[in-house]
Design a protein around this motif. Sequence first.
Motif, PDB file in Angstrom:
ATOM      1  N   LYS A 248       0.918  -1.001  -0.078  1.00  0.00           N
ATOM      2  CA  LYS A 248       0.041   0.112  -0.064  1.00  0.00           C
ATOM      3  C   LYS A 248       0.851   1.346  -0.044  1.00  0.00           C
ATOM      4  CE  LYS A 248      -3.695   2.506   2.220  1.00  0.00           C
ATOM      5  NZ  LYS A 248      -4.675   2.338   3.676  1.00  0.00           N
ATOM      6  N   VAL A 249       0.580   2.232  -0.862  1.00  0.00           N
ATOM      7  CA  VAL A 249       1.382   3.402  -1.133  1.00  0.00           C
ATOM      8  C   VAL A 249       0.781   4.602   0.124  1.00  0.00           C
ATOM      9  CG1 VAL A 249       2.117   5.150  -2.348  1.00  0.00           C
ATOM     10  CG2 VAL A 249       1.990   3.059  -3.393  1.00  0.00           C
ATOM     11  N   VAL A 250       1.610   5.062   1.049  1.00  0.00           N
ATOM     12  CA  VAL A 250       0.934   5.882   1.736  1.00  0.00           C
ATOM     13  C   VAL A 250       0.849   7.350   1.245  1.00  0.00           C
ATOM     14  CG1 VAL A 250       1.231   6.790   4.131  1.00  0.00           C
ATOM     15  CG2 VAL A 250       1.939   4.589   3.509  1.00  0.00           C
ATOM     16  N   HIS A 251      -0.331   7.922   1.570  1.00  0.00           N
ATOM     17  CA  HIS A 251      -0.283   9.127   0.738  1.00  0.00           C
ATOM     18  C   HIS A 251      -0.436  10.350   1.874  1.00  0.00           C
ATOM     19  CE1 HIS A 251      -2.847  12.681  -0.792  1.00  0.00           C
ATOM     20  NE2 HIS A 251      -1.736  12.564  -1.914  1.00  0.00           N
ATOM     21  N   HIS A 252       0.386  11.184   2.142  1.00  0.00           N
ATOM     22  CA  HIS A 252       0.288  12.557   3.004  1.00  0.00           C
ATOM     23  C   HIS A 252      -0.588  13.356   2.739  1.00  0.00           C
ATOM     24  CE1 HIS A 252       2.981  10.124   5.835  1.00  0.00           C
ATOM     25  NE2 HIS A 252       3.805   9.958   4.710  1.00  0.00           N
ATOM     26  N   GLN A 253      -1.633  13.995   3.289  1.00  0.00           N
ATOM     27  CA  GLN A 253      -2.382  15.050   2.938  1.00  0.00           C
ATOM     28  C   GLN A 253      -1.516  16.196   2.991  1.00  0.00           C
ATOM     29  OE1 GLN A 253      -3.783  17.752   4.658  1.00  0.00           O
ATOM     30  NE2 GLN A 253      -5.188  18.345   3.172  1.00  0.00           N
ATOM     31  N   LYS A 254      -1.763  16.901   1.642  1.00  0.00           N
ATOM     32  CA  LYS A 254      -1.009  17.995   1.456  1.00  0.00           C
ATOM     33  C   LYS A 254      -1.962  19.264   1.249  1.00  0.00           C
ATOM     34  CE  LYS A 254       3.073  19.394  -1.368  1.00  0.00           C
ATOM     35  NZ  LYS A 254       4.126  19.018  -2.540  1.00  0.00           N
TER      36      LYS A 254
ATOM     37  N   THR B 112       3.074  19.845   4.073  1.00  0.00           N
ATOM     38  CA  THR B 112       2.783  18.475   4.585  1.00  0.00           C
ATOM     39  C   THR B 112       2.640  18.246   6.215  1.00  0.00           C
ATOM     40  OG1 THR B 112       5.069  18.054   4.365  1.00  0.00           O
ATOM     41  CG2 THR B 112       3.505  17.467   2.622  1.00  0.00           C
TER      42      THR B 112
END
Length: 78
Positions: A26-32, A69
Amino acid sequence: MPHHRATHTTHTTTTTRRRGLFGRKKVVHHQKRHATLGDKISGAMLKLKGSLTRRPGQKAAGTRRMHGTDGRGSHRHY
């Protein structure tokens, strides 16, 4: 009498290991968020302050603020 080197071939078997559920990473996506000019300036100051005081955490916080971020504005208050 000529010298001959003994050669031999080795056969290796590889098995793929299943990890977790279905074995998919799973690719972790950080809220930007959009970093404003003020954010960039204050982030740069925080970075500089962290560099001068030898505090890597503060320096990293400045970088996060500059990049948008740092999580500011990601939590809604009603």
